[in-house]
Design an enzyme around this catalytic site. Sequence first.
Site, PDB file in Angstrom:
ATOM      1  CE1 TYR A  57     -11.255   6.265  -0.954  1.00 59.13           C
ATOM      2  CE2 TYR A  57     -13.426   6.340   0.039  1.00 59.13           C
ATOM      3  CZ  TYR A  57     -12.133   5.868   0.026  1.00 59.13           C
ATOM      4  OH  TYR A  57     -11.715   5.006   1.003  1.00 59.13           O
ATOM      5  CB  CYS A  68     -18.203   0.486   0.362  1.00 57.92           C
ATOM      6  SG  CYS A  68     -17.120   1.921   0.638  1.00 57.92           S
ATOM      7  CG  ASN A  98     -11.098  -0.895  -0.710  1.00 63.88           C
ATOM      8  OD1 ASN A  98     -12.233  -0.797  -1.159  1.00 63.88           O
ATOM      9  ND2 ASN A  98     -10.734  -0.331   0.436  1.00 63.88           N
ATOM     10  CG  HIS A 136     -13.849   3.984  -2.771  1.00 66.90           C
ATOM     11  ND1 HIS A 136     -12.587   3.511  -2.493  1.00 66.90           N
ATOM     12  CD2 HIS A 136     -14.626   3.602  -1.716  1.00 66.90           C
ATOM     13  CE1 HIS A 136     -12.602   2.873  -1.337  1.00 66.90           C
ATOM     14  NE2 HIS A 136     -13.830   2.922  -0.845  1.00 66.90           N
ATOM     15  NE  ARG A 138      -3.385   2.476   2.718  1.00 63.41           N
ATOM     16  CZ  ARG A 138      -4.272   2.711   3.665  1.00 63.41           C
ATOM     17  NH1 ARG A 138      -4.496   1.805   4.604  1.00 63.41           N
ATOM     18  NH2 ARG A 138      -4.942   3.847   3.693  1.00 63.41           N
TER      19      ARG A 138
END
Length: 417
Positions: A241, A164, A144, A194, A90
């Site tokens: 987002y 989500c 995700n 998102h 990440r």
Amino acid sequence: MKLAVVGGGSTYTPELVDGFARLRDALPLAELVLIDPAADRLELVGGLARRIFARQGHPGRISWTSDLDAGVDGADAVLLQLRVGGQAARNEDETWPLDCGCVGQETTGAGGLAKALRTVPVVLDIAERVRRRNPDAWIVDFTNPVGIVTRALLTAGHRAVGLCNVAIGFQRKFARHLGVAPEEVSLEHVGLNHLTWERSVTVGGHNVLPQLLAEHGEAIAADLHMPRELLDRLGVVPSYYLRYFYQHDEVVRELLGRPSRAAEVAEMERQLLALYGDPALDEKPELLGKRGGAFYSEAAVALTSSLLRDTGDVQVVNALNNGTLPFLPDDAVIEVPASVDARGAHPLPVRPLEPLFAGLVAGVTAYEHLALEAALKGGRGRVFDALLAHPLIGQVAYADRLTDDLIAHNREHLAWA
């Protein structure tokens, strides 16, 4: 009923377990199995999970294992919350795109594509093994990028619904602003995972969104890190987002000037795991609230209960479009309110989406289609196509460089690279 959690060694898990304990009337679990290849984390998380159940008087049995096949055997539902490559991967997703002046984020842009390429093959392998063990089990995907991963699962014929926490987070925040119970608030939540907007907020049969923006617009805008004037102009509340799209260059400048979110989370996880090892701890610690995933447990309990108890409740989920948004293909995965029962999630009718929002939804849907093609089939050309199609990239020079960077940073996770 039995529920298995793949990625059960996550520091998120005590939040989930706390929800299972508190909401046991909605989801009466007899057995909960935590599954994770990291045996050391499992011991810490599993021990705390048992203590949480004991403190709250839950009679269910909690166990943990690194054996996926054994863990999912006999499960009525399997919840996926895994992170391929961990926080180290990440951290890379959030940093190398910045070298091109493109946003670095774990689900959006080039970093999001990298995560999808690592994740989709692993999730499909897990889902196939679940199907062999128990073809009637439901898969609830919280992994995700949820939209792309859920589309991969549904395209492969799995019994899956994507989840989500953005919608339930808005519901809870709006309820606090309005001084009502969360269950009194329903949202006209529409878009992709998102990439969503709240187009109305209904309480007692009335749309109170104009009132909400008039009285609490400053607080909502501050929470989203967006200008109040933008919310007033749009007349909706965008997902946070959307900031990556509406304020891309400003976000890049901010990201260049501070440590990555992954670095912050990695340190937080170190502290959380140390807390979880305390045999006196029998509730989720306050620090976990800063980890993210707020209200995840409530959403997971509600969705799993509806699937297994055939309730027909309306929940915001990720499901196949099937004509709901007529400008998208039927096999696109959208995030909207849906009726959920033992047959799955059935999106409710949606008012025509305004061009200001529909154009972005169509563009990101095209990217997600190409991203899934790249995840399933591999190849530099497919990665390049997905990046070129992405609204946040879309330039040949950027797509070309980011393709090489993505492959270089993820070579160990890409079988074809």
